[in-house]
Write a protein that holds these residues in place. Structure first.
Motif, PDB file in Angstrom:
ATOM      1  N   LEU A 189      35.019  24.120  -2.489  1.00  0.00           N
ATOM      2  CA  LEU A 189      34.370  23.038  -1.748  1.00  0.00           C
ATOM      3  C   LEU A 189      33.291  22.344  -2.572  1.00  0.00           C
ATOM      4  N   GLU A 190      32.823  23.028  -3.626  1.00  0.00           N
ATOM      5  CA  GLU A 190      31.783  22.472  -4.504  1.00  0.00           C
ATOM      6  C   GLU A 190      30.600  21.952  -3.679  1.00  0.00           C
ATOM      7  N   ILE A 191      30.073  22.837  -2.863  1.00  0.00           N
ATOM      8  CA  ILE A 191      28.955  22.483  -1.982  1.00  0.00           C
ATOM      9  C   ILE A 191      27.729  22.133  -2.814  1.00  0.00           C
ATOM     10  N   GLU A 192      27.160  20.969  -2.545  1.00  0.00           N
ATOM     11  CA  GLU A 192      25.994  20.516  -3.300  1.00  0.00           C
ATOM     12  C   GLU A 192      24.752  21.279  -2.876  1.00  0.00           C
ATOM     13  N   THR A 193      23.961  21.663  -3.869  1.00  0.00           N
ATOM     14  CA  THR A 193      22.707  22.362  -3.614  1.00  0.00           C
ATOM     15  C   THR A 193      21.562  21.579  -4.243  1.00  0.00           C
ATOM     16  N   ILE A 194      20.353  22.032  -3.990  1.00  0.00           N
ATOM     17  CA  ILE A 194      19.191  21.396  -4.607  1.00  0.00           C
ATOM     18  C   ILE A 194      19.270  21.577  -6.122  1.00  0.00           C
ATOM     19  N   ASP A 195      19.076  20.506  -6.860  1.00  0.00           N
ATOM     20  CA  ASP A 195      19.187  20.547  -8.317  1.00  0.00           C
ATOM     21  C   ASP A 195      17.867  21.013  -8.933  1.00  0.00           C
ATOM     22  N   PHE A 196      17.853  22.283  -9.384  1.00  0.00           N
ATOM     23  CA  PHE A 196      16.662  22.825 -10.031  1.00  0.00           C
ATOM     24  C   PHE A 196      16.700  22.640 -11.545  1.00  0.00           C
ATOM     25  N   LYS A 197      17.835  22.118 -12.040  1.00  0.00           N
ATOM     26  CA  LYS A 197      18.021  21.858 -13.464  1.00  0.00           C
ATOM     27  C   LYS A 197      17.852  23.128 -14.307  1.00  0.00           C
ATOM     28  N   GLN A 198      18.183  24.267 -13.712  1.00  0.00           N
ATOM     29  CA  GLN A 198      18.173  25.536 -14.433  1.00  0.00           C
ATOM     30  C   GLN A 198      19.458  26.277 -14.085  1.00  0.00           C
ATOM     31  N   LYS A 199      20.234  26.609 -15.114  1.00  0.00           N
ATOM     32  CA  LYS A 199      21.559  27.174 -14.900  1.00  0.00           C
ATOM     33  C   LYS A 199      21.507  28.489 -14.138  1.00  0.00           C
ATOM     34  N   LEU A 219      40.746  39.087   2.585  1.00  0.00           N
ATOM     35  CA  LEU A 219      40.288  37.834   3.183  1.00  0.00           C
ATOM     36  C   LEU A 219      38.969  37.400   2.561  1.00  0.00           C
ATOM     37  N   ARG A 220      38.072  38.343   2.339  1.00  0.00           N
ATOM     38  CA  ARG A 220      36.771  38.018   1.760  1.00  0.00           C
ATOM     39  C   ARG A 220      36.924  37.376   0.381  1.00  0.00           C
ATOM     40  N   THR A 221      37.805  37.930  -0.441  1.00  0.00           N
ATOM     41  CA  THR A 221      38.032  37.381  -1.779  1.00  0.00           C
ATOM     42  C   THR A 221      38.591  35.962  -1.702  1.00  0.00           C
ATOM     43  N   SER A 222      39.572  35.767  -0.830  1.00  0.00           N
ATOM     44  CA  SER A 222      40.187  34.442  -0.687  1.00  0.00           C
ATOM     45  C   SER A 222      39.186  33.428  -0.143  1.00  0.00           C
ATOM     46  N   PHE A 223      38.375  33.861   0.807  1.00  0.00           N
ATOM     47  CA  PHE A 223      37.396  32.954   1.410  1.00  0.00           C
ATOM     48  C   PHE A 223      36.332  32.548   0.387  1.00  0.00           C
ATOM     49  N   ALA A 224      35.917  33.483  -0.463  1.00  0.00           N
ATOM     50  CA  ALA A 224      34.935  33.167  -1.504  1.00  0.00           C
ATOM     51  C   ALA A 224      35.488  32.118  -2.465  1.00  0.00           C
ATOM     52  N   THR A 225      36.762  32.255  -2.811  1.00  0.00           N
ATOM     53  CA  THR A 225      37.405  31.267  -3.684  1.00  0.00           C
ATOM     54  C   THR A 225      37.449  29.904  -3.007  1.00  0.00           C
ATOM     55  N   TYR A 226      37.726  29.909  -1.709  1.00  0.00           N
ATOM     56  CA  TYR A 226      37.755  28.655  -0.950  1.00  0.00           C
ATOM     57  C   TYR A 226      36.382  27.996  -0.934  1.00  0.00           C
ATOM     58  N   ILE A 227      35.342  28.780  -0.696  1.00  0.00           N
ATOM     59  CA  ILE A 227      33.978  28.234  -0.679  1.00  0.00           C
ATOM     60  C   ILE A 227      33.643  27.621  -2.037  1.00  0.00           C
ATOM     61  N   ASP A 228      34.045  28.285  -3.114  1.00  0.00           N
ATOM     62  CA  ASP A 228      33.849  27.727  -4.461  1.00  0.00           C
ATOM     63  C   ASP A 228      34.524  26.369  -4.598  1.00  0.00           C
ATOM     64  N   THR A 236      40.057  13.728   2.481  1.00  0.00           N
ATOM     65  CA  THR A 236      38.971  12.749   2.333  1.00  0.00           C
ATOM     66  C   THR A 236      37.629  13.279   2.833  1.00  0.00           C
ATOM     67  N   PHE A 237      37.622  14.449   3.455  1.00  0.00           N
ATOM     68  CA  PHE A 237      36.395  14.986   4.045  1.00  0.00           C
ATOM     69  C   PHE A 237      35.423  15.475   2.978  1.00  0.00           C
ATOM     70  N   ASP A 238      34.129  15.447   3.320  1.00  0.00           N
ATOM     71  CA  ASP A 238      33.137  16.097   2.476  1.00  0.00           C
ATOM     72  C   ASP A 238      33.171  17.599   2.756  1.00  0.00           C
ATOM     73  N   ALA A 239      32.366  18.368   2.016  1.00  0.00           N
ATOM     74  CA  ALA A 239      32.409  19.829   2.113  1.00  0.00           C
ATOM     75  C   ALA A 239      32.113  20.319   3.524  1.00  0.00           C
ATOM     76  N   ARG A 240      31.132  19.700   4.172  1.00  0.00           N
ATOM     77  CA  ARG A 240      30.757  20.116   5.525  1.00  0.00           C
ATOM     78  C   ARG A 240      31.938  19.996   6.489  1.00  0.00           C
ATOM     79  N   ASN A 241      32.595  18.855   6.476  1.00  0.00           N
ATOM     80  CA  ASN A 241      33.696  18.626   7.413  1.00  0.00           C
ATOM     81  C   ASN A 241      34.957  19.391   7.026  1.00  0.00           C
ATOM     82  N   LYS A 242      35.122  19.652   5.733  1.00  0.00           N
ATOM     83  CA  LYS A 242      36.238  20.515   5.324  1.00  0.00           C
ATOM     84  C   LYS A 242      36.046  21.926   5.874  1.00  0.00           C
ATOM     85  N   LEU A 243      34.812  22.440   5.781  1.00  0.00           N
ATOM     86  CA  LEU A 243      34.557  23.792   6.275  1.00  0.00           C
ATOM     87  C   LEU A 243      34.686  23.850   7.796  1.00  0.00           C
TER      88      LEU A 243
END
Length: 218
Positions: A134-144, A123-132, A78-85
């Motif tokens: 989490l779907e961390i929200e960023t500022i929406d620049f509306k440019q892919k 570990l780096r590869t696995s951690f990068a997948t984990y960070i992905d 139930t946690f958001d990305a911040r609390n999951k991390l």
């Protein structure tokens, strides 16, 4: 050598960790390691190409164990990305603490250069997948293309943050590594506040903590 049938990847990892803890050095060769543990050298190569491959696997096993613990928690889901991390960090470093003697023996803590540390590559590869995930929200620049750059930057920054925390933990002499817990809380909160473009209070808070500890991360 009848013990061959008992050998698997986790058994070899366990034997290797025991050897490191008892001798404070790596085995001299795969042949001697296998012979001392009563299995064929060829059996070793069914699971690992080298001792370095074992070390890569060990650090990734620590990661997988942390994820396994978190996935069993209903609260974590139930946690958001911040609390999951944050939960990941606390769980991961609890596992590292349980294996601290091995980690200190394996890593050259006097000349620690994480950029050249191959044992952390899996570990780096696995951690990068984990960070992905989490779907961390960023500022929406509306440019892919900008969003893609942001996501890549988040993964790189998160990895550097994990390495910095690992170094802090290695050098931490506080009881129960309490200062590492404080560092985790402040650094993770700061990173999320930076992403959300509300950084000032967290940056000042983290800066005060680092100044107090006089931490040298170079």
């Amino acid at each position: 050598m009848s013990k061959n049938k008992e050998i698997n990847a986790m058994k070899i990892i366990s034997l290797y960790m025991s050897y490191i803890l008892e001798h404070n050095s790596k085995p001299t060769s795969v042949f001697s390691f296998a012979k001392n543990n009563k299995f064929e050298e060829a059996t070793f190569y069914q699971f690992f190409a080298s001792f370095e491959a074992i070390e890569k696997s060990i650090f990734n096993v620590f990661f997988e164990n942390a994820i396994g613990v978190l996935e069993k928690s209903k609260d974590y889901q139930t946690f958001d990305a911040r609390n999951k991390l944050l939960s990941f960090y606390y769980t991961f470093f609890e596992i590292l603490t349980s294996n601290r003697s091995f980690i200190i023996s394996t890593l050259d803590t006097n000349n620690l250069d994480f950029s050249k540390l191959n044992s952390l590559s899996t570990l780096r590869t696995s951690f990068a997948t984990y960070i992905d995930s989490l779907e961390i929200e960023t500022i929406d620049f509306k440019q892919k293309n900008i969003e893609q750059i942001q996501q890549k930057s988040i993964k790189e920054t998160a990895w550097i943050q994990l390495l910095v925390t690992l170094k802090f933990w290695i050098n931490d002499s506080s009881t129960s590594f309490e200062k590492t817990d404080v560092f985790i809380e402040k650094s993770v909160n700061t990173s999320f506040d930076l992403i959300n473009s509300t950084p000032l209070k967290s940056i000042i808070d983290l800066g005060k903590f680092l100044y107090k500890e006089k931490m040298n991360i170079n």
